[in-house]
Design a protein around this motif. Structure first.
Motif, PDB file in Angstrom:
ATOM      1  N   GLY A 175      -0.771   0.787  14.920  1.00  0.00           N
ATOM      2  CA  GLY A 175      -2.138   0.392  15.192  1.00  0.00           C
ATOM      3  C   GLY A 175      -2.529  -0.988  14.712  1.00  0.00           C
ATOM      4  N   GLY A 176      -1.547  -1.857  14.498  1.00  0.00           N
ATOM      5  CA  GLY A 176      -1.853  -3.192  14.013  1.00  0.00           C
ATOM      6  C   GLY A 176      -1.874  -3.293  12.501  1.00  0.00           C
ATOM      7  N   LEU A 177      -1.734  -2.160  11.804  1.00  0.00           N
ATOM      8  CA  LEU A 177      -1.645  -2.179  10.350  1.00  0.00           C
ATOM      9  C   LEU A 177      -0.225  -2.532   9.925  1.00  0.00           C
ATOM     10  CD1 LEU A 177      -3.550   1.146   9.532  1.00  0.00           C
ATOM     11  CD2 LEU A 177      -4.491  -1.173   9.551  1.00  0.00           C
ATOM     12  N   THR A 178      -0.075  -2.936   8.666  1.00  0.00           N
ATOM     13  CA  THR A 178       1.230  -3.075   8.037  1.00  0.00           C
ATOM     14  C   THR A 178       1.160  -2.349   6.694  1.00  0.00           C
ATOM     15  OG1 THR A 178       0.819  -5.080   6.737  1.00  0.00           O
ATOM     16  CG2 THR A 178       1.444  -5.380   9.069  1.00  0.00           C
ATOM     17  N   ALA A 179       2.246  -2.371   5.962  1.00  0.00           N
ATOM     18  CA  ALA A 179       2.254  -1.713   4.656  1.00  0.00           C
ATOM     19  C   ALA A 179       1.591  -2.572   3.581  1.00  0.00           C
ATOM     20  CB  ALA A 179       3.692  -1.392   4.244  1.00  0.00           C
ATOM     21  N   HIS A 180       1.084  -3.728   3.960  1.00  0.00           N
ATOM     22  CA  HIS A 180       0.487  -4.653   2.984  1.00  0.00           C
ATOM     23  C   HIS A 180      -0.997  -4.853   3.264  1.00  0.00           C
ATOM     24  CE1 HIS A 180       4.720  -5.542   2.242  1.00  0.00           C
ATOM     25  NE2 HIS A 180       4.333  -6.007   1.083  1.00  0.00           N
ATOM     26  N   GLU A 181      -1.766  -4.801   2.209  1.00  0.00           N
ATOM     27  CA  GLU A 181      -3.212  -5.017   2.323  1.00  0.00           C
ATOM     28  C   GLU A 181      -3.493  -6.405   2.893  1.00  0.00           C
ATOM     29  OE1 GLU A 181      -5.443  -2.835   1.828  1.00  0.00           O
ATOM     30  OE2 GLU A 181      -4.475  -1.283   0.612  1.00  0.00           O
TER      31      GLU A 181
ATOM     32  N   ASN B 206       0.855  -1.197   0.000  1.00  0.00           N
ATOM     33  CA  ASN B 206       0.000   0.000   0.000  1.00  0.00           C
ATOM     34  C   ASN B 206       0.890   1.246   0.000  1.00  0.00           C
ATOM     35  OD1 ASN B 206      -1.770   2.126   0.581  1.00  0.00           O
ATOM     36  ND2 ASN B 206      -3.065   0.856   1.893  1.00  0.00           N
ATOM     37  N   GLN B 207       1.227   1.700  -1.185  1.00  0.00           N
ATOM     38  CA  GLN B 207       2.139   2.837  -1.299  1.00  0.00           C
ATOM     39  C   GLN B 207       1.505   4.124  -0.784  1.00  0.00           C
ATOM     40  OE1 GLN B 207       5.144   2.539  -1.768  1.00  0.00           O
ATOM     41  NE2 GLN B 207       5.632   0.898  -3.216  1.00  0.00           N
ATOM     42  N   GLU B 208       0.213   4.245  -0.921  1.00  0.00           N
ATOM     43  CA  GLU B 208      -0.454   5.457  -0.426  1.00  0.00           C
ATOM     44  C   GLU B 208      -0.347   5.561   1.090  1.00  0.00           C
ATOM     45  OE1 GLU B 208      -4.853   7.660  -0.488  1.00  0.00           O
ATOM     46  OE2 GLU B 208      -4.512   5.828  -1.657  1.00  0.00           O
TER      47      GLU B 208
ATOM     48  N   ASN C 174       2.062   8.081   5.867  1.00  0.00           N
ATOM     49  CA  ASN C 174       2.735   7.922   7.156  1.00  0.00           C
ATOM     50  C   ASN C 174       4.211   8.308   7.100  1.00  0.00           C
ATOM     51  OD1 ASN C 174       0.216   6.506   7.642  1.00  0.00           O
ATOM     52  ND2 ASN C 174       1.194   5.687   9.462  1.00  0.00           N
ATOM     53  N   GLU C 175       4.640   8.854   5.982  1.00  0.00           N
ATOM     54  CA  GLU C 175       6.008   9.370   5.837  1.00  0.00           C
ATOM     55  C   GLU C 175       7.043   8.317   6.239  1.00  0.00           C
ATOM     56  OE1 GLU C 175       6.215  13.013   8.042  1.00  0.00           O
ATOM     57  OE2 GLU C 175       4.680  13.999   6.814  1.00  0.00           O
TER      58      GLU C 175
END
Length: 483
Positions: free
Chosen positions: A162-168, A145-147, A152-153
């Motif tokens: 928050g439990g997210l990663t850079a991958h969908e 997820n490049q956006e 998130n700079e």
């Protein structure tokens, strides 16, 4: 899939219900449904209770009960149920580990106090792993997820929280949380904040005893090097390890931008006759940095990405550091924080210097909703620092195979409980750090912490702003939002 070749990574594992191609990982059948693929740098220690195997500890485990590194198997007392057993595990073991609990046909993951053995998971493919690339495989680039990374700079020292990663569709297990293969949903582990105590001397003694016990355990199996900078936590570590100073080496990486750290560390080493190792700055190649980012899931960047080869001379030993001590000095507390201060997701994001993106705000808000009731503002911000920064930032970073194994003896469930027991007014202005030093080696305070103590301090502040104007702007934004 992104090509990787220049960096050898340690600590890889994959938990799946299927056979898998696993980069030469060793196969372990956990139970009837689930298989663990693991590399040779992670210890796998069985947890037994009476004649039943409760599960496994994955990582470098230090048994505080006997002050030794655990091997192959540990036995815990009989108890009435899982939560009593977990209480024993969380209080007894330090080091860096992930607990895998065998629940007949399912596996539940529970991290150590800071989730130092990272875990990411995909509810759709029903896999859990140390690194996102082990789950995403050939879809690694397509799911990136490049956006979100841009919002998130990430390439400017930001990170995804928050439990997210850079991958969908791939999520990170945060400290103080658990996830089970039964539903691949996370929930908060039982957490009771201790009452504040004025018996700070006893708390400081307990913290020191654990730091010494952990370090002695490591010394028994490999060389131990202790980080030495000009900062707070390494000064406290030096004080607590006074009785061991003659059998330890103290290490400073002399970055071009870290003249103050080098000068203060050298002064401490000279004054107190420390065995001092000074390592020169060594930059990773562009290919090595690209590989580092790949194994970090492209979810963060930072100095380690650029300079990780600097500590390669310490390979084969342990590097003892002070991560976690920031919790004890209220790292996220604003100067005017009071019991009446309203803590909101927006304020938390500002204190963490997180840019305001919709996915991140939603994730932080969801995290906020899970907090135990009855917490005061100091406790909420302590948990925010630990769970939203330390877990997904410090321990989402890959561990390099040809470097030292890092252990931070201020990180454990008992250590964090001790820190949280100290009243806020006694933790302000680095109060906990000062008490630790005063109790163990008062002379260390004669050298200023994070300061030269002369005109050079003004020059240092000016140079920081010149070197990193982006950080200065983020600091200003944080202060404005907080106010």
């Amino acid at each position: 899939m992104t090509d990787v070749s220049a960096v050898s990574i340690s600590g890889k594992y994959l938990i799946t219900s299927m056979e898998a191609e696993t980069l030469d990982l060793h196969k372990v059948q956990l139970n009837t449904n689930w298989i663990l693929f693991i590399d040779g740098t992670l210890d796998l220690i069985e947890i037994w209770q009476d004649d039943n195997r409760l599960g496994w500890l994955l990582g470098k485990v230090i048994d505080l009960q006997v002050q030794a590194v655990a091997r192959d198997r540990v036995t815990i007392p009989s108890s009435q149920g899982l939560e009593e057993a977990w209480q024993e595990i969380s209080e007894r073991f330090s080091g860096s580990w992930l607990c895998l609990i065998d629940q007949d046909s399912n596996i539940e993951l529970r991290p150590d106090a800071c989730a130092t053995v990272g875990a990411v998971f995909d509810p759709v493919s029903r896999q859990l792993a140390s690194h996102a690339c082990l789950i995403a495989g050939e879809d690694y680039d397509a799911r990136l997820n490049q956006e979100l990374r841009k919002e998130n700079e990430v390439e400017q020292d930001g990170w995804i929280t928050g439990g997210l990663t850079a991958h969908e569709g791939i999520f990170r297990l945060l400290p103080n949380h658990r996830v089970s293969t039964s539903d691949f949903q996370t929930s908060r582990l039982p957490l009771t904040m201790p009452d504040y105590s004025d018996a700070v001397d006893g708390i400081v003694d307990g913290m020191t005893s654990e730091v010494v016990g952990v370090t002695k355990s490591l010394v028994s199996i490999a060389p131990v090097h202790v980080a030495l900078t000009g900062g707070n936590e390494t000064r406290a570590l030096l004080a607590m390890l006074r009785s061991m100073k003659d059998i330890l080496s103290f290490v400073t990486v002399e970055y071009q931008t870290g003249a103050m750290d080098s000068a203060i560390a050298s002064e401490l080493a000279t004054r107190h006759q420390l065995q001092h190792i000074r390592l020169g700055e060594k930059r990773a190649t562009k290919v090595q940095q690209a590989d580092w980012s790949y194994w970090a899931g492209h979810a963060l960047a930072g100095a380690n990405k650029t300079f990780f080869p600097s500590v390669q001379p310490l390979a084969g030993g342990f590097l003892v550091g002070g991560l976690g001590g920031e919790v004890g000095r209220g790292f996220l507390w604003p100067n005017q924080l009071q019991n009446s201060t309203l803590i909101s997701p927006k304020l938390i994001m500002a204190r963490l210097k997180l840019p305001h993106s919709k996915p991140t705000y939603k994730a932080v808000s969801s995290w906020y909703e899970t907090l135990p009731s009855g917490l005061d503002p100091f406790q909420i911000l302590d948990l925010a620092y630990l769970e939203l920064r330390m877990g997904p930032w410090a321990y989402a970073q890959p561990r390099i195979a040809n470097g030292p194994r890092s252990v931070h003896p201020l990180i454990s469930y008992p250590q964090f409980r001790r820190m949280r027991s100290i009243p806020p007014e006694q933790r302000l202005d680095n109060g906990m750090i000062k008490r630790l030093i005063q109790a163990n080696w008062d002379e260390l305070l004669r050298v200023p912490i994070n300061a030269y103590g002369d005109w050079r301090d003004y020059r240092e502040k000016l140079m920081r702003g010149i070197r990193r104007p982006d950080r200065a702007m983020r600091k200003i934004k944080m202060l404005m939002t907080t106010r």
